[in-house]
Design a protein around this motif. Structure first.
Motif, PDB file in Angstrom:
ATOM      1  N   ARG A 123      39.609   2.307  37.946  1.00 49.38           N
ATOM      2  CA  ARG A 123      39.606   3.250  36.818  1.00 49.38           C
ATOM      3  C   ARG A 123      40.401   4.518  37.163  1.00 49.38           C
ATOM      4  N   LYS A 124      40.135   5.057  38.346  1.00 51.64           N
ATOM      5  CA  LYS A 124      40.812   6.283  38.772  1.00 51.64           C
ATOM      6  C   LYS A 124      42.302   6.052  38.995  1.00 51.64           C
ATOM      7  N   ALA A 125      42.632   4.882  39.511  1.00 56.04           N
ATOM      8  CA  ALA A 125      44.044   4.557  39.741  1.00 56.04           C
ATOM      9  C   ALA A 125      44.794   4.459  38.411  1.00 56.04           C
ATOM     10  N   MET A 126      44.131   3.842  37.420  1.00 55.26           N
ATOM     11  CA  MET A 126      44.744   3.721  36.093  1.00 55.26           C
ATOM     12  C   MET A 126      44.946   5.105  35.473  1.00 55.26           C
ATOM     13  N   ARG A 127      43.940   5.950  35.600  1.00 59.03           N
ATOM     14  CA  ARG A 127      44.019   7.299  35.034  1.00 59.03           C
ATOM     15  C   ARG A 127      45.172   8.077  35.678  1.00 59.03           C
ATOM     16  N   LYS A 128      45.253   8.013  36.993  1.00 56.56           N
ATOM     17  CA  LYS A 128      46.298   8.739  37.719  1.00 56.56           C
ATOM     18  C   LYS A 128      47.685   8.259  37.292  1.00 56.56           C
ATOM     19  N   PHE A 129      47.829   6.935  37.164  1.00 57.38           N
ATOM     20  CA  PHE A 129      49.125   6.382  36.774  1.00 57.38           C
ATOM     21  C   PHE A 129      49.537   6.862  35.383  1.00 57.38           C
ATOM     22  N   ILE A 130      48.604   6.851  34.440  1.00 56.01           N
ATOM     23  CA  ILE A 130      48.908   7.272  33.067  1.00 56.01           C
ATOM     24  C   ILE A 130      49.243   8.758  33.019  1.00 56.01           C
ATOM     25  N   GLU A 131      48.423   9.581  33.645  1.00 58.82           N
ATOM     26  CA  GLU A 131      48.619  11.026  33.590  1.00 58.82           C
ATOM     27  C   GLU A 131      49.917  11.466  34.269  1.00 58.82           C
ATOM     28  N   GLU A 132      50.318  10.766  35.317  1.00 60.98           N
ATOM     29  CA  GLU A 132      51.535  11.145  36.039  1.00 60.98           C
ATOM     30  C   GLU A 132      52.807  10.695  35.320  1.00 60.98           C
ATOM     31  N   ASN A 133      52.710   9.621  34.547  1.00 61.68           N
ATOM     32  CA  ASN A 133      53.898   9.049  33.954  1.00 61.68           C
ATOM     33  C   ASN A 133      54.022   9.223  32.445  1.00 61.68           C
ATOM     34  N   PHE A 134      52.938   9.604  31.784  1.00 62.46           N
ATOM     35  CA  PHE A 134      52.959   9.796  30.336  1.00 62.46           C
ATOM     36  C   PHE A 134      52.407  11.178  29.999  1.00 62.46           C
ATOM     37  N   PRO A 135      53.217  12.224  30.089  1.00 61.78           N
ATOM     38  CA  PRO A 135      52.742  13.591  29.878  1.00 61.78           C
ATOM     39  C   PRO A 135      52.105  13.829  28.507  1.00 61.78           C
ATOM     40  N   ASP A 136      52.529  13.080  27.497  1.00 55.78           N
ATOM     41  CA  ASP A 136      51.995  13.294  26.149  1.00 55.78           C
ATOM     42  C   ASP A 136      50.742  12.474  25.861  1.00 55.78           C
ATOM     43  N   ILE A 137      50.291  11.702  26.838  1.00 55.75           N
ATOM     44  CA  ILE A 137      49.091  10.897  26.643  1.00 55.75           C
ATOM     45  C   ILE A 137      47.917  11.556  27.362  1.00 55.75           C
TER      46      ILE A 137
END
Length: 492
Positions: A29-43
């Protein structure tokens, strides 16, 4: 290569989204969150759920656009949670995540329209593509929703406009049955000195409380409100609504009220009453809302002519015709001649060619409507042209260092090049090239006086790619070359 691009580079042009992660494995879960937040600034990741029950609770509370849902979680599994969430909020999109490549799971997921199924451990490419697919789907749905809202807004606009004018057409009554089948009665408010958005925001609470509907329409400097109710309206009911509306909008606002009616053919009369009541309130200045007081608001012929002249000068075609229609039988031939002369002189004083219609040829009331419409149209075009030319002026000053053309400037204010050219010369007393040259030469002169840049640099900075041509234009404009002008400054 494409595989090496970041997720953010993949999603250029994507829309902002809110995501909820439902996954029982904390590390995943944390890995998914980190990946999204680092690569999709508008999400934005709005929440995390460690099981199906929590996912259901958080979905109701956070209303995300998208949920990453693990299938196998303790207690309520992912598919059961999706079924429950889908019932409460069918707009939420789901991306399934599972360690099991099972056709049964995929088949079950299809019941809820789920198109993305990521196997653990999910490759970054797959996650990116899944997000992009959902973004594209959400964006398409939002565009469709906007189009529906715009179409409905246009129909409402047409409906309220037709309700304001007698006699009502059969098509208007059919439109009422189509748009508002449960409506039993209605009336009009007219608001002076109010802003359309503020009026609409103030009416939202009334719609919930009264189970009624309001349509607003801007007519020049007034806001028209059509009040439609599923019950039979009483004067006391609408007086209360008008009072609360005025209180929300402030003491500078006047709210005229038209009589309520259960007969839609009488709605134009309600609008007339509301308009006159609003004008009466504004002239009297003692009350901020109320119905028309009969017999109190009598105007002299001079007042009527002055009002019509003022409305024509604002380019308000609709209100000009409405006011003339109301008083046409009370105006004498001398009054009408006075009005004709005033309007003609008003146009000439602004260098506007008046309509080629003589006073003697205006005989019937319909002739007057035509003449007033033409005068109002010319005034409106005049003020629009003034506004367009101010916008064009700003465009030229901002882009004077670029290779702009007459066509560019005309396009910036959505006018044809030929019409823009004529209006531009009339407004500024010179053509487009002469004006652009003047701006460039003024900037060049200022830059030379600063003595910071070379003449070649200044040539490029003011929009000339050829320094020799720049020098010739400068000399023609200031009667000396840029070099001579610079030397004269240095000698001081």
């Amino acid at each position: 290569m494409k595989e090496r691009l970041s997720a953010y580079e993949y999603r250029k042009g994507g829309i902002p989204m809110r995501i909820l992660l439902a996954e029982d494995e904390l590390i995943e879960r944390k890995a998914m969150r980190k990946f999204i937040e680092e690569n999709f600034p508008d999400i934005e990741v709005v929440a995390e759920a460690e099981n199906g029950r929590k996912a259901i609770e958080l979905a109701a509370k956070k209303s995300p656009d998208v949920m990453f849902m693990d299938i196998r979680m303790p207690g309520i599994n992912g598919l059961e949670a999706i079924e429950k969430i889908n019932t409460e909020n069918p707009a939420i999109k789901f991306i399934l995540v599972s360690a099991y490549d099972s056709f049964d799971y995929a088949k079950e997921a299809m019941r809820f329209g789920i198109k993305d199924y990521i196997l653990k451990p999910g490759r970054k490419e797959e996650i990116v593509k899944a997000i992009l697919r959902v973004q594209k789907e959400i964006e398409a749905e939002k565009m469709q929703q906007q189009e529906r809202i715009q179409a409905l807004g246009l129909r409402n606009e047409r409906f309220i406009t037709e309700l304001m004018h007698a006699p009502l057409q059969e098509s208007t009554l059919m439109m009422q049955k189509d748009l508002f089948p449960k409506i039993q009665s209605g009336c009009f408010f007219v608001v002076k000195h109010g802003a359309k958005l503020a009026v609409e925001n103030s009416l939202q609470s009334f719609e919930k409380e009264t189970d009624s509907q309001f349509i607003t329409h801007q007519v020049e400097d007034i806001i028209v409100v059509c009040f439609l109710a599923s019950t039979i309206l009483q004067r006391s009911d609408i007086s209360q609504v008008a009072r609360r509306l005025q209180q929300k909008l402030g003491d500078a606002v006047y709210v005229g009220i038209g009589s309520p009616t259960a007969l839609f053919v009488e709605m134009p009369k309600s609008y007339e009453e509301a308009y006159e009541a609003c004008m009466q309130l504004a002239a009297d200045g003692k009350r901020q809302y109320g119905f028309l007081t009969k017999g109190k608001f009598q105007q002299s012929d001079e007042d009527v002519i002055t009002r019509i002249e003022a409305i024509v000068e604002k380019g308000q075609q609709e209100e000009t015709s409405r006011l003339f229609q109301k008083y046409q039988d009370k105006l004498t031939s001398a009054d009408k001649e006075d009005l004709y002369i005033r309007l003609k002189n008003g146009l000439i004083s602004r260098n506007i060619a008046p309509p080629a219609i003589s006073f003697s040829s205006i005989k019937a009331n319909q002739d007057w409507y035509t003449y007033l419409h033409l005068c109002s149209s010319k005034m409106r075009e005049y003020y629009q042209s003034k506004s367009f030319m101010e916008q064009a002026k700003k465009f030229i000053h901002t882009h004077s260092q670029e290779a702009i053309t007459l066509e560019n400037a005309a396009a910036s204010v959505n006018l044809s090049a030929s019409y823009f050219s004529n209006v531009f010369k009339q407004e500024f007393g010179m053509n487009f090239i002469e004006y652009l040259t003047m701006i460039r030469m003024q900037k060049a002169k200022g830059l030379i006086e600063e003595n910071v840049y070379s003449l070649k640099e200044i040539s490029f900075m003011v929009g000339y790619k050829d320094p020799n041509y720049f020098s010739r234009v400068f000399k023609k404009y200031y009667k000396e070359s840029p070099k001579q002008f610079q030397q004269a400054i240095l000698r001081k």
